[in-house]
Motif scaffolding. Structure first.
Motif, PDB file in Angstrom:
ATOM      1  N   TYR A  48     -18.001 -66.139  38.380  1.00  0.00           N
ATOM      2  CA  TYR A  48     -16.990 -66.093  39.602  1.00  0.00           C
ATOM      3  C   TYR A  48     -15.859 -66.870  39.118  1.00  0.00           C
ATOM      4  O   TYR A  48     -14.687 -66.816  39.156  1.00  0.00           O
ATOM      5  CB  TYR A  48     -17.581 -66.077  40.880  1.00  0.00           C
ATOM      6  N   ALA A  49     -15.939 -68.443  38.797  1.00  0.00           N
ATOM      7  CA  ALA A  49     -15.161 -69.379  38.743  1.00  0.00           C
ATOM      8  C   ALA A  49     -14.163 -69.113  37.590  1.00  0.00           C
ATOM      9  O   ALA A  49     -12.993 -69.135  37.473  1.00  0.00           O
ATOM     10  CB  ALA A  49     -15.642 -70.464  38.526  1.00  0.00           C
ATOM     11  N   ALA A  50     -14.913 -68.663  36.465  1.00  0.00           N
ATOM     12  CA  ALA A  50     -14.246 -68.277  35.270  1.00  0.00           C
ATOM     13  C   ALA A  50     -13.293 -66.959  35.492  1.00  0.00           C
ATOM     14  O   ALA A  50     -12.192 -67.096  34.981  1.00  0.00           O
ATOM     15  CB  ALA A  50     -15.024 -68.102  33.976  1.00  0.00           C
ATOM     16  N   ASN A  51     -13.801 -65.935  36.071  1.00  0.00           N
ATOM     17  CA  ASN A  51     -13.072 -65.008  36.322  1.00  0.00           C
ATOM     18  C   ASN A  51     -11.979 -65.267  36.965  1.00  0.00           C
ATOM     19  O   ASN A  51     -10.547 -64.666  36.723  1.00  0.00           O
ATOM     20  CB  ASN A  51     -13.969 -63.906  37.003  1.00  0.00           C
ATOM     21  N   ARG A  52     -11.825 -66.018  38.042  1.00  0.00           N
ATOM     22  CA  ARG A  52     -10.487 -66.458  38.729  1.00  0.00           C
ATOM     23  C   ARG A  52      -9.539 -66.986  37.936  1.00  0.00           C
ATOM     24  O   ARG A  52      -8.295 -66.905  37.690  1.00  0.00           O
ATOM     25  CB  ARG A  52     -10.990 -67.297  39.917  1.00  0.00           C
ATOM     26  N   ARG A  53     -10.137 -68.240  37.117  1.00  0.00           N
ATOM     27  CA  ARG A  53      -9.312 -68.765  36.111  1.00  0.00           C
ATOM     28  C   ARG A  53      -8.724 -67.828  35.007  1.00  0.00           C
ATOM     29  O   ARG A  53      -7.443 -67.956  34.741  1.00  0.00           O
ATOM     30  CB  ARG A  53     -10.068 -69.957  35.600  1.00  0.00           C
ATOM     31  N   PHE A  54      -9.175 -67.056  34.449  1.00  0.00           N
ATOM     32  CA  PHE A  54      -9.000 -66.005  33.594  1.00  0.00           C
ATOM     33  C   PHE A  54      -8.000 -64.969  34.064  1.00  0.00           C
ATOM     34  O   PHE A  54      -7.153 -64.397  33.476  1.00  0.00           O
ATOM     35  CB  PHE A  54     -10.196 -65.282  32.885  1.00  0.00           C
ATOM     36  N   ASP A  55      -8.125 -64.924  35.312  1.00  0.00           N
ATOM     37  CA  ASP A  55      -7.219 -63.702  36.020  1.00  0.00           C
ATOM     38  C   ASP A  55      -5.862 -64.742  35.851  1.00  0.00           C
ATOM     39  O   ASP A  55      -4.829 -63.889  35.782  1.00  0.00           O
ATOM     40  CB  ASP A  55      -7.708 -63.447  37.382  1.00  0.00           C
ATOM     41  N   THR A  56      -5.908 -65.713  36.196  1.00  0.00           N
ATOM     42  CA  THR A  56      -4.419 -66.436  36.461  1.00  0.00           C
ATOM     43  C   THR A  56      -3.873 -66.271  35.000  1.00  0.00           C
ATOM     44  O   THR A  56      -2.796 -66.113  34.881  1.00  0.00           O
ATOM     45  CB  THR A  56      -4.839 -68.038  36.878  1.00  0.00           C
ATOM     46  N   THR A  57      -4.606 -66.795  34.094  1.00  0.00           N
ATOM     47  CA  THR A  57      -3.944 -66.878  32.650  1.00  0.00           C
ATOM     48  C   THR A  57      -3.502 -65.374  32.166  1.00  0.00           C
ATOM     49  O   THR A  57      -2.447 -65.488  31.503  1.00  0.00           O
ATOM     50  CB  THR A  57      -5.029 -67.486  31.588  1.00  0.00           C
ATOM     51  N   LEU A  58      -4.401 -64.381  32.448  1.00  0.00           N
ATOM     52  CA  LEU A  58      -4.098 -62.879  31.966  1.00  0.00           C
ATOM     53  C   LEU A  58      -2.628 -62.627  32.834  1.00  0.00           C
ATOM     54  O   LEU A  58      -1.812 -61.867  32.324  1.00  0.00           O
ATOM     55  CB  LEU A  58      -5.098 -62.045  32.562  1.00  0.00           C
ATOM     56  N   LYS A  59      -2.295 -63.138  34.296  1.00  0.00           N
ATOM     57  CA  LYS A  59      -1.489 -62.990  34.843  1.00  0.00           C
ATOM     58  C   LYS A  59      -0.074 -63.519  34.239  1.00  0.00           C
ATOM     59  O   LYS A  59       1.126 -63.156  34.372  1.00  0.00           O
ATOM     60  CB  LYS A  59      -1.563 -63.056  36.407  1.00  0.00           C
ATOM     61  N   GLU A  60      -0.456 -64.700  34.102  1.00  0.00           N
ATOM     62  CA  GLU A  60       0.696 -65.542  32.918  1.00  0.00           C
ATOM     63  C   GLU A  60       1.161 -64.716  31.846  1.00  0.00           C
ATOM     64  O   GLU A  60       2.298 -64.619  31.319  1.00  0.00           O
ATOM     65  CB  GLU A  60       0.253 -66.907  32.714  1.00  0.00           C
TER      66      GLU A  60
END
Length: 439
Positions: A48-60
């Motif tokens: 879950y934590a990784a997914n939130r972080r990866f979501d941010t990078t994908l959005k960037e």
């Protein structure tokens, strides 16, 4: 006039190419990195934590494409504007030349007497009306040239405003404080209008608003100064994760409404040492955590006002201080770990404010002082200590004095009384100056 404006469209093409490359990286990241949190093979809090972080990078990656495309559009818009404005300037210059003028490379217009025949030159020299008509013509052409040059300058300033604004992260809540601008747009005039509105303030029913918002961080560094003239030395080290501040005012005549919100997260450490004719002082502080503050005020000139404030802190802090002076020899220290919050409010009349505060929180802390100091003309030797654990609370009174507001209020009162009571006005001014000198 000689700049190769095609460089703007060439740069725009490169920015479009950059957006295309970001699109490729977005697809690769989504497939090879972000995608591993979407399956069934990785579950739990870490997924879950990784997914939130990866979501941010994908959005960037997506925001980077929007920003790059917007910059490309702005550059093409700039190219269109500059080509058009420069064409108008060249045409006006040629029209001036055709009308018997000459225009220097610096844009200075003058009457071209070299094109006159001998008879025309004689008439020009001896005919005051002819000379006056020439002066008016030169002034008219100069005004036209100057306005066109000004138009180019204003367009250039508009492009500068747009290029400075398009790269600012317009959504700090997207997981990054200084990331790419996912809401960027390629419209120079829109950025100019927003800048003008922010500069002049919004006027509604006589109220004028002004405000600003700043975000900084992450940042790491340190500074060392002194000793300055052998009297002071300081050290500061910081690791700022973020620091955001928003403040604004609404004014209407004597009325003023103001507010500020400030949030800081990171770690800081400072140390100071100084000495002067009064004594020697040494101080060191360190803190790590998150601090937040919000305050609102309503004021009527310097005469009256009310305020409210809330503060919060979560983390750890410590401080130690020593002082050796003619009237004090003390040491003090404090330390706290946990979270605490406070609220305060009060009123102000003629620069004198009285308020109350309340504080509460959870954590462990201690504070103590010991030494010899002079208070109210008496010397005292002793100390004090305080220790808290788990849940704590406190209350206090705060008194403030603003000499500028006090002086302005007294001046206003004296003016209101008028010339009939000059003696009262002089006395009020004397009180103002005396009290002001205390501070």
């Amino acid at each position: 006039m000689t700049t190769d404006l095609s460089a703007l469209t060439t740069a725009a093409d490169r920015w479009d190419g950059m957006a295309a490359e970001f699109s490729k990286q977005e697809k690769a990241y989504k497939r090879d990195v972000h995608g591993i949190t979407m399956g069934d093979s990785w579950v739990g809090l870490s997924a879950y934590a990784a997914n939130r972080r990866f979501d941010t990078t994908l959005k960037e990656f997506q925001n980077a494409q929007a920003e790059a495309k917007a910059i490309a559009s702005l550059l093409r818009d700039a190219h269109t504007q500059f080509v058009d404005l420069r064409g108008r300037l060249r045409s006006a210059r040629q029209d001036a030349v055709d009308a018997g003028m000459k225009v220097s490379d610096q844009g200075v217009v003058a009457f071209d007497t070299e094109k006159l025949t001998q008879g025309e030159r004689t008439a020009y020299v001896h005919d005051p009306d002819y000379q006056e008509s020439v002066r008016k013509a030169v002034a008219s052409w100069q005004q036209r040239i100057d306005q066109l040059v000004k138009d180019v300058g204003e367009a250039d300033k508009g492009v500068e405003i747009a290029l400075a604004a398009v790269v600012i992260d317009s959504d700090p809540s997207d997981g990054t404080l200084n990331g790419f601008n996912g809401k960027a747009y390629g419209d120079i005039e829109r950025y100019e209008a927003e800048a003008a509105a922010a500069k002049e303030g919004l006027k509604i029913s006589g109220w004028v608003s002004e405000g600003k918002f700043t975000v900084t961080g992450p940042d790491v560094g340190y500074t060392v100064t002194g000793p300055k003239y052998g009297k002071e030395a300081s050290f500061k080290a910081y690791a700022d994760l973020f620091h955001a501040t928003a403040e604004g005012t609404l004014t209407n005549g004597q009325w003023k409404l103001s507010g500020i919100a400030d949030v800081y997260g990171g770690a800081r450490a400072t140390a100071n040492f100084g000495f002067n004719e009064k004594g020697v002082v040494g101080k060191a502080e360190a803190s790590v955590g998150v601090r937040a503050l919000a305050e609102g005020r309503a004021e009527y000139g310097p005469y009256a006002g009310v305020y409210g404030r809330v503060e919060g802190f979560a983390g750890a802090e410590a401080a130690v201080q020593g002082k050796v002076a003619r009237d004090e020899l003390t040491v003090s220290a404090k330390a706290f770990a946990g979270e605490k919050h406070s609220v305060a409010g009060g009123f102000e009349v003629a620069g004198i404010g009285i308020g109350a505060s309340a504080e509460g929180g959870t954590g462990v802390g201690a504070e103590a002082w010991w030494g010899l100091k002079k208070e109210d003309g008496k010397w005292a030797l002793g100390g004090d200590a305080f220790v808290s654990a788990a849940i704590g609370a406190g209350a206090g009174v705060e008194i403030t004095f603003d000499p500028d507001k006090f002086g302005a209020a007294v001046d206003g009162a004296a003016d209101a009384v008028g010339g009939a009571v000059d003696v009262v006005g002089d006395a009020a001014g004397s009180v103002r100056d005396t009290v002001g000198n205390w501070f």
